[in-house]
Design a protein around this motif. Sequence first.
Motif, PDB file in Angstrom:
ATOM      1  N   ASP A  77     -14.445   7.933  30.623  1.00  0.00           N
ATOM      2  CA  ASP A  77     -14.702   6.785  30.135  1.00  0.00           C
ATOM      3  C   ASP A  77     -15.177   5.528  31.243  1.00  0.00           C
ATOM      4  OD1 ASP A  77     -13.387   4.566  28.365  1.00  0.00           O
ATOM      5  OD2 ASP A  77     -12.154   4.260  28.638  1.00  0.00           O
ATOM      6  N   HIS A 161     -10.576  -1.677  28.540  1.00  0.00           N
ATOM      7  CA  HIS A 161      -9.621  -1.938  27.298  1.00  0.00           C
ATOM      8  C   HIS A 161      -8.684  -1.814  28.760  1.00  0.00           C
ATOM      9  CE1 HIS A 161      -8.520   2.419  28.465  1.00  0.00           C
ATOM     10  NE2 HIS A 161      -8.942   2.227  28.728  1.00  0.00           N
ATOM     11  N   TYR A 181      -7.148  -1.950  22.417  1.00  0.00           N
ATOM     12  CA  TYR A 181      -8.177  -0.055  22.675  1.00  0.00           C
ATOM     13  C   TYR A 181      -8.132   0.789  23.714  1.00  0.00           C
ATOM     14  CZ  TYR A 181     -11.944  -3.057  19.877  1.00  0.00           C
ATOM     15  OH  TYR A 181     -12.490  -4.305  18.881  1.00  0.00           O
ATOM     16  N   THR A 186     -14.824   3.155  22.988  1.00  0.00           N
ATOM     17  CA  THR A 186     -15.016   2.446  22.461  1.00  0.00           C
ATOM     18  C   THR A 186     -15.431   0.923  21.467  1.00  0.00           C
ATOM     19  OG1 THR A 186     -13.323   3.904  21.748  1.00  0.00           O
ATOM     20  CG2 THR A 186     -13.226   1.762  19.835  1.00  0.00           C
ATOM     21  N   VAL A 211     -13.770   8.382  24.472  1.00  0.00           N
ATOM     22  CA  VAL A 211     -12.647   7.970  23.754  1.00  0.00           C
ATOM     23  C   VAL A 211     -11.703   9.179  23.964  1.00  0.00           C
ATOM     24  CG1 VAL A 211     -12.066   8.284  21.377  1.00  0.00           C
ATOM     25  CG2 VAL A 211     -13.999   6.586  22.210  1.00  0.00           C
ATOM     26  N   THR A 215      -7.690   8.925  25.204  1.00  0.00           N
ATOM     27  CA  THR A 215      -7.012   8.766  24.430  1.00  0.00           C
ATOM     28  C   THR A 215      -5.917  10.402  24.206  1.00  0.00           C
ATOM     29  OG1 THR A 215      -8.339   9.518  23.064  1.00  0.00           O
ATOM     30  CG2 THR A 215      -8.113   7.038  23.164  1.00  0.00           C
ATOM     31  N   LEU A 218      -6.422  11.348  21.062  1.00  0.00           N
ATOM     32  CA  LEU A 218      -5.439  10.564  19.844  1.00  0.00           C
ATOM     33  C   LEU A 218      -4.327  10.452  19.839  1.00  0.00           C
ATOM     34  CD1 LEU A 218      -8.169  10.582  16.837  1.00  0.00           C
ATOM     35  CD2 LEU A 218      -8.610   9.671  19.188  1.00  0.00           C
ATOM     36  N   VAL A 222      -3.845   4.253  20.413  1.00  0.00           N
ATOM     37  CA  VAL A 222      -4.972   3.828  20.248  1.00  0.00           C
ATOM     38  C   VAL A 222      -5.011   3.165  19.219  1.00  0.00           C
ATOM     39  CG1 VAL A 222      -6.489   6.712  20.536  1.00  0.00           C
ATOM     40  CG2 VAL A 222      -4.733   5.750  18.779  1.00  0.00           C
ATOM     41  N   ASP A 226     -10.472   3.159  17.596  1.00  0.00           N
ATOM     42  CA  ASP A 226     -10.479   4.485  18.814  1.00  0.00           C
ATOM     43  C   ASP A 226     -10.285   5.471  17.729  1.00  0.00           C
ATOM     44  OD1 ASP A 226     -10.288   3.148  21.611  1.00  0.00           O
ATOM     45  OD2 ASP A 226      -8.128   3.436  20.553  1.00  0.00           O
ATOM     46  N   TYR A 230     -13.988   8.204  17.033  1.00  0.00           N
ATOM     47  CA  TYR A 230     -13.582   9.621  17.477  1.00  0.00           C
ATOM     48  C   TYR A 230     -14.399  10.656  16.707  1.00  0.00           C
ATOM     49  CZ  TYR A 230     -11.671  14.020  18.470  1.00  0.00           C
ATOM     50  OH  TYR A 230     -11.154  15.543  19.208  1.00  0.00           O
TER      51      TYR A 230
END
Length: 526
Positions: A77, A161, A181, A186, A211, A215, A218, A222, A226, A230
């Motif tokens: 990231d 974030h 975030y 993102t 991302v 995450t 996800l 998130v 985000d 994605y």
Amino acid sequence: MIEHLGALHPTFRRTPRNSRRGELDSASRSSETPQTVEPPGLQECARRALPKLERLRELVRGKRTLLAQTHDYPDPDAIASALGLTWLLEELEGLETTIGYGGIIGRAENRAMIKSLGIKLRKVSPADFKKNELVALLDTQPGVGNHSLPADVVPNIVFDHHFERELAGAEPEYFDVGGEYGATSTKVLEIIWASGLTPPTHIATALFYGVKTDTLGLGRVVSPADVTAYLYLFPLADKFLLAEIENPQVPLDYFRVFYTAILRGKIYGNMVVADLGEIYTPDLCAEVADRLLQVEGIRHALSLGWYEDALFLSLRTRSRNKNAGRILHSIVCCGAKTLGTAGGHGPMAGARVPVEGRSQRTKADLRRTIVQAILEAFGQDPRRFTRIISLREAMGDAVPGETRATSKTRKGSSSGTANASGSSNSGSGNSGSSNSGSSNSNTSDGRDTDASGADDRARESTRSTRANGSSEGSVSTTKRSSGDDRQSGVNQEPSTDGGDAPAKDRVARRRAKSEPRGEPRPSTAK
């Protein structure tokens, strides 16, 4: 989507999909930008980021150089957000940019990401911060302590974030921190959306991987942005390069670290703690913690190791009621005495505690104090734990394959065999019987013979006699291998007992005895 972005900003232009640093195989990849369906929320994100873009452009206008600094041990990231920001400012304002870091890049996936995508990073020195007109911090912020920004330098730009920390000095001119975030990538992508530019393949691949990793696909905390990021980046990313990045080769020491984690790991209720000892890169703490969190019944995982006069910790949790970042920050940074630096968010966090100049005893006490505080923060009693494997297993006294081999070659150890085979279900968690606790056992003639050596001789003898076609002779040899007769069927040296024939003659006799009755052996007479 193209018409929308062009309406947002007049500088929009289409970028070929295979435009990236380094050569891509044009024969196997299309040069056209893939046609994608605009993900929900993209227009809202782009409009929200438009004022931020204008402030950013005003700040950098007229400047020539920018240093985009990540934290010392950058993750995907941090690398991706720095790459995205530098690419954007190069395109819009023509800046000369550098991506810097202060520690090492040790994790195999991160190294593969840099190599596969042709990303140029540089390990910076304090002088580099003076040479550049602009300094940006990515995936970190002033006062956190996990970066190499000198104390007297105030960054111009900050993207992070993680939750906002109290600033000790002046606030940066551009300060975009926090906001629920899941990834800093993102935040940077929102600025790219507002600019109207389409990121080329290597930028999109890096941002997507940033991302995805931060995450957990996800699966961690998130925001809607985000999810939009994605879905937007996935069709733009190079799937072949992603496969290379996510499946790199690793050094043998990597597996030794996991072996150490299993040997030293302790389970406190629904929390596991692994002390890795000395490690070759701090990133290993995060990898081990992520893996241990997958153990059935475990809700929290802590991994810690020593690297270059510092104690590194990685904390993971599945609980939505616990914030790993705030817990670790409160223990390491907010006590009566600041121990080091820490950061993170809900499900994951990391910390670094300098120990330079301290004695071994002081280091051990410090480690114990921190671990105890973390355990108590998660409601666990530091005095009550079980080991991932028992001490006897760790010493190698109950290796399953060796135990079974020994039980087949020793007639007189049936009780010990029973204990060894059933120990895995015992409440104590120890494997092996009381007879197998020692490395030596008594043979039939009263002499002490190494147990593992007898097993090896027995197996060698068994293989030899089977090669000569005698199953009964194999059993006979196995029985005698732990007694006075320890000569292998392969060994051709004469016996030292004084009255026996050479070993090859004994093998011949056993072959003769093993022939089935009623079936005479074929004659060899001419």
